[in-house]
Design a protein around this motif. Structure first.
Motif, PDB file in Angstrom:
ATOM      1  N   VAL A  42       0.848  -1.203   0.000  1.00 18.42           N
ATOM      2  CA  VAL A  42       0.000   0.000   0.000  1.00 18.42           C
ATOM      3  C   VAL A  42       0.879   1.246   0.000  1.00 18.42           C
ATOM      4  O   VAL A  42       0.621   2.195  -0.751  1.00 18.42           O
ATOM      5  CB  VAL A  42      -0.949  -0.010   1.220  1.00 18.42           C
ATOM      6  CG1 VAL A  42      -1.742   1.281   1.302  1.00 18.42           C
ATOM      7  CG2 VAL A  42      -1.871  -1.223   1.166  1.00 18.42           C
ATOM      8  N   ALA A  43       1.902   1.265   0.822  1.00 17.48           N
ATOM      9  CA  ALA A  43       2.808   2.419   0.883  1.00 17.48           C
ATOM     10  C   ALA A  43       3.454   2.665  -0.482  1.00 17.48           C
ATOM     11  O   ALA A  43       3.516   3.808  -0.942  1.00 17.48           O
ATOM     12  CB  ALA A  43       3.873   2.206   1.953  1.00 17.48           C
ATOM     13  N   ALA A  44       3.915   1.606  -1.117  1.00 15.35           N
ATOM     14  CA  ALA A  44       4.542   1.747  -2.431  1.00 15.35           C
ATOM     15  C   ALA A  44       3.556   2.322  -3.443  1.00 15.35           C
ATOM     16  O   ALA A  44       3.903   3.202  -4.243  1.00 15.35           O
ATOM     17  CB  ALA A  44       5.077   0.397  -2.901  1.00 15.35           C
ATOM     18  N   GLY A  50       8.053   1.193  -6.422  1.00 10.32           N
ATOM     19  CA  GLY A  50       7.988  -0.244  -6.200  1.00 10.32           C
ATOM     20  C   GLY A  50       8.371  -0.628  -4.787  1.00 10.32           C
ATOM     21  O   GLY A  50       9.089   0.093  -4.097  1.00 10.32           O
ATOM     22  N   GLN A  51       7.891  -1.771  -4.366  1.00  5.62           N
ATOM     23  CA  GLN A  51       8.205  -2.267  -3.034  1.00  5.62           C
ATOM     24  C   GLN A  51       9.705  -2.466  -2.843  1.00  5.62           C
ATOM     25  O   GLN A  51      10.238  -2.232  -1.761  1.00  5.62           O
ATOM     26  CB  GLN A  51       7.477  -3.594  -2.783  1.00  5.62           C
ATOM     27  CG  GLN A  51       5.978  -3.459  -2.770  1.00  5.62           C
ATOM     28  CD  GLN A  51       5.276  -4.782  -2.603  1.00  5.62           C
ATOM     29  OE1 GLN A  51       5.794  -5.676  -1.930  1.00  5.62           O
ATOM     30  NE2 GLN A  51       4.099  -4.927  -3.209  1.00  5.62           N
ATOM     31  N   GLN A  52      10.386  -2.884  -3.920  1.00  4.65           N
ATOM     32  CA  GLN A  52      11.825  -3.110  -3.810  1.00  4.65           C
ATOM     33  C   GLN A  52      12.558  -1.811  -3.484  1.00  4.65           C
ATOM     34  O   GLN A  52      13.569  -1.823  -2.785  1.00  4.65           O
ATOM     35  CB  GLN A  52      12.389  -3.759  -5.084  1.00  4.65           C
ATOM     36  CG  GLN A  52      12.440  -2.865  -6.304  1.00  4.65           C
ATOM     37  CD  GLN A  52      11.113  -2.759  -7.068  1.00  4.65           C
ATOM     38  OE1 GLN A  52      10.075  -3.230  -6.592  1.00  4.65           O
ATOM     39  NE2 GLN A  52      11.145  -2.143  -8.234  1.00  4.65           N
ATOM     40  N   ARG A  74       5.399  -1.745   8.577  1.00  8.64           N
ATOM     41  CA  ARG A  74       4.215  -0.900   8.625  1.00  8.64           C
ATOM     42  C   ARG A  74       4.670   0.549   8.486  1.00  8.64           C
ATOM     43  O   ARG A  74       5.464   1.039   9.286  1.00  8.64           O
ATOM     44  CB  ARG A  74       3.446  -1.067   9.944  1.00  8.64           C
ATOM     45  CG  ARG A  74       2.791  -2.404  10.073  1.00  8.64           C
ATOM     46  CD  ARG A  74       1.572  -2.482   9.181  1.00  8.64           C
ATOM     47  NE  ARG A  74       0.946  -3.780   9.347  1.00  8.64           N
ATOM     48  CZ  ARG A  74       0.373  -4.447   8.370  1.00  8.64           C
ATOM     49  NH1 ARG A  74       0.336  -3.937   7.160  1.00  8.64           N
ATOM     50  NH2 ARG A  74      -0.169  -5.612   8.589  1.00  8.64           N
ATOM     51  N   TYR A  75       4.186   1.215   7.442  1.00  5.50           N
ATOM     52  CA  TYR A  75       4.598   2.579   7.128  1.00  5.50           C
ATOM     53  C   TYR A  75       3.580   3.579   7.666  1.00  5.50           C
ATOM     54  O   TYR A  75       2.377   3.372   7.573  1.00  5.50           O
ATOM     55  CB  TYR A  75       4.766   2.749   5.618  1.00  5.50           C
ATOM     56  CG  TYR A  75       5.913   1.950   5.076  1.00  5.50           C
ATOM     57  CD1 TYR A  75       7.171   2.520   4.942  1.00  5.50           C
ATOM     58  CD2 TYR A  75       5.761   0.617   4.730  1.00  5.50           C
ATOM     59  CE1 TYR A  75       8.247   1.782   4.465  1.00  5.50           C
ATOM     60  CE2 TYR A  75       6.825  -0.132   4.244  1.00  5.50           C
ATOM     61  CZ  TYR A  75       8.060   0.455   4.121  1.00  5.50           C
ATOM     62  OH  TYR A  75       9.118  -0.281   3.655  1.00  5.50           O
ATOM     63  N   SER A  76       4.074   4.673   8.205  1.00  8.39           N
ATOM     64  CA  SER A  76       3.238   5.738   8.766  1.00  8.39           C
ATOM     65  C   SER A  76       3.076   6.859   7.740  1.00  8.39           C
ATOM     66  O   SER A  76       3.740   6.880   6.700  1.00  8.39           O
ATOM     67  CB  SER A  76       3.901   6.302  10.020  1.00  8.39           C
ATOM     68  OG  SER A  76       5.114   6.956   9.678  1.00  8.39           O
ATOM     69  N   GLU A  77       2.207   7.802   8.082  1.00  5.61           N
ATOM     70  CA  GLU A  77       2.055   8.994   7.232  1.00  5.61           C
ATOM     71  C   GLU A  77       3.388   9.730   7.131  1.00  5.61           C
ATOM     72  O   GLU A  77       3.752  10.233   6.078  1.00  5.61           O
ATOM     73  CB  GLU A  77       0.977   9.932   7.796  1.00  5.61           C
ATOM     74  CG  GLU A  77      -0.425   9.439   7.603  1.00  5.61           C
ATOM     75  CD  GLU A  77      -0.865   9.371   6.151  1.00  5.61           C
ATOM     76  OE1 GLU A  77      -0.369  10.163   5.317  1.00  5.61           O
ATOM     77  OE2 GLU A  77      -1.697   8.503   5.853  1.00  5.61           O
TER      78      GLU A  77
END
Length: 146
Positions: A42-44, A50-52, A74-77
């Protein structure tokens, strides 16, 4: 965001937190921007890379997402702000080492600005105290106050 996958999004903002550099607040209590809620996919997608790339940025020390007990990122704002800032800096031609230095300097600058605000407030209070003391001194000497 310019990433290793060639994607691009040039969004301007003030940066975000860098791994090991405090941004203010904490993930506890009232700092909702610091709470990791987004999975890496989701963050990517939200930042257009990309996730990589996100994994690489973490390895290079550009940011540190929270981890669940099972080890899932888990990525924050705030992390998303940092990722967007990374994209802008990459689009401007910096390499990852340069990006890391810029993020660290921006974080340090935010801290210095905050310190300066506090010192300005302290100084304002001291000037008020000084005025009061001068009036007291004039009264004690028998002079008329200003």
């Amino acid at each position: 965001m310019a990433g290793l996958d060639g994607s691009s999004a040039a969004e301007d903002h003030d940066g975000g937190s860098v791994a090991g550099v405090p941004h203010g607040g904490s993930a506890d209590g009232g700092d909702r921007d610091g709470v990791g809620v987004y999975a890496i996919s989701v963050a990517a997608e939200l930042v257009g890379t990309g996730q990589q790339n996100l994994r690489l940025y973490e390895r290079k020390g550009l940011l540190t997402p929270e981890r669940t007990d099972g080890g899932t990122r888990r990525y924050s704002e705030r992390n998303l702000e940092t990722l967007r800032r990374i994209g802008v800096l990459l689009d401007e031609g910096l390499n990852l080492a340069g990006v890391k230095l810029v993020l660290e300097l921006e974080a340090e600058n935010r801290g210095l600005v905050e310190d300066n605000r506090g010192l300005t407030e302290d100084n304002r209070g001291l000037r008020e105290d000084n005025r009061g003391l001068r009036k007291d001194l004039k009264r004690a000497r028998g002079d008329s106050p200003d």
